[in-house]
Design a protein around this motif. Sequence first.
Motif, mmCIF file in Angstrom:
data_model
loop_
_atom_site.group_PDB
_atom_site.id
_atom_site.type_symbol
_atom_site.label_atom_id
_atom_site.label_comp_id
_atom_site.label_asym_id
_atom_site.label_seq_id
_atom_site.Cartn_x
_atom_site.Cartn_y
_atom_site.Cartn_z
ATOM 1 N N LEU A 193 39.878 36.111 -74.219
ATOM 2 C CA LEU A 193 39.208 37.336 -73.781
ATOM 3 C C LEU A 193 38.389 37.111 -72.529
ATOM 4 O O LEU A 193 37.849 36.030 -72.309
ATOM 5 N N LEU A 194 38.292 38.164 -71.728
ATOM 6 C CA LEU A 194 37.391 38.155 -70.578
ATOM 7 C C LEU A 194 36.180 38.979 -70.970
ATOM 8 O O LEU A 194 36.316 39.988 -71.654
ATOM 9 N N CYS A 248 27.390 43.543 -69.393
ATOM 10 C CA CYS A 248 27.156 44.169 -70.690
ATOM 11 C C CYS A 248 27.769 43.380 -71.843
ATOM 12 O O CYS A 248 27.538 43.700 -72.999
ATOM 13 N N GLY A 249 28.592 42.353 -71.525
ATOM 14 C CA GLY A 249 29.171 41.527 -72.575
ATOM 15 C C GLY A 249 30.377 42.121 -73.277
ATOM 16 O O GLY A 249 30.863 41.556 -74.253
ATOM 17 N N LYS A 250 30.862 43.262 -72.803
ATOM 18 C CA LYS A 250 32.069 43.866 -73.362
ATOM 19 C C LYS A 250 33.227 42.883 -73.267
ATOM 20 O O LYS A 250 33.407 42.231 -72.240
ATOM 21 N N ALA A 251 34.030 42.818 -74.336
ATOM 22 C CA ALA A 251 35.177 41.903 -74.344
ATOM 23 C C ALA A 251 36.448 42.662 -73.987
ATOM 24 O O ALA A 251 36.678 43.770 -74.478
ATOM 25 N N TYR A 252 37.246 42.074 -73.129
ATOM 26 C CA TYR A 252 38.531 42.642 -72.726
ATOM 27 C C TYR A 252 39.626 41.652 -73.046
ATOM 28 O O TYR A 252 39.568 40.501 -72.616
ATOM 29 N N CYS A 253 40.668 42.109 -73.769
ATOM 30 C CA CYS A 253 41.825 41.251 -74.020
ATOM 31 C C CYS A 253 42.654 41.194 -72.737
ATOM 32 O O CYS A 253 42.453 42.007 -71.839
ATOM 33 N N PRO A 254 43.585 40.240 -72.643
ATOM 34 C CA PRO A 254 44.372 40.120 -71.405
ATOM 35 C C PRO A 254 45.078 41.422 -71.024
ATOM 36 O O PRO A 254 45.162 41.754 -69.851
ATOM 37 N N LEU A 263 36.046 40.856 -60.448
ATOM 38 C CA LEU A 263 34.598 40.776 -60.250
ATOM 39 C C LEU A 263 33.853 40.235 -61.464
ATOM 40 O O LEU A 263 32.672 39.934 -61.386
ATOM 41 N N GLY A 264 34.537 40.177 -62.618
ATOM 42 C CA GLY A 264 33.870 39.696 -63.826
ATOM 43 C C GLY A 264 32.990 40.745 -64.485
ATOM 44 O O GLY A 264 32.199 40.419 -65.364
ATOM 45 N N VAL A 265 33.111 42.000 -64.048
ATOM 46 C CA VAL A 265 32.355 43.092 -64.676
ATOM 47 C C VAL A 265 33.316 44.225 -65.040
ATOM 48 O O VAL A 265 34.341 44.406 -64.388
ATOM 49 N N CYS A 266 32.960 44.985 -66.077
ATOM 50 C CA CYS A 266 33.794 46.105 -66.489
ATOM 51 C C CYS A 266 33.629 47.265 -65.497
ATOM 52 O O CYS A 266 32.685 47.262 -64.701
#
Length: 60
Positions: free
Chosen positions: A16-17, A22-28, A40-43
């Motif tokens: 996960l990224l 905010c720490g939100k998790a994103y799957c690939p 950018l590493g941000v949502c």
Amino acid sequence: MVRCSVCGREFPENRLLRCYECGKAYCPECAERNPTIKELGVCPDCEEVFETEEDYWEWE
Ligand SMILES: [Zn+2]
Ligand SMILES: [Zn+2]
């Protein structure tokens, strides 16, 4: 296992990224659809804040 904030499926932590704001998790898969998290590493939500702050600094 960590639940993807977007699609709700569970993935191993290391797949996960995370948005560093905010720490939100994103799957690939969801990261593919939200390029800001990869680039950018941000949502996308936090990227807006990011841009607003940049605009603010340009005013100084
Ligand atoms: Zn997902
Ligand atoms: Zn975020």
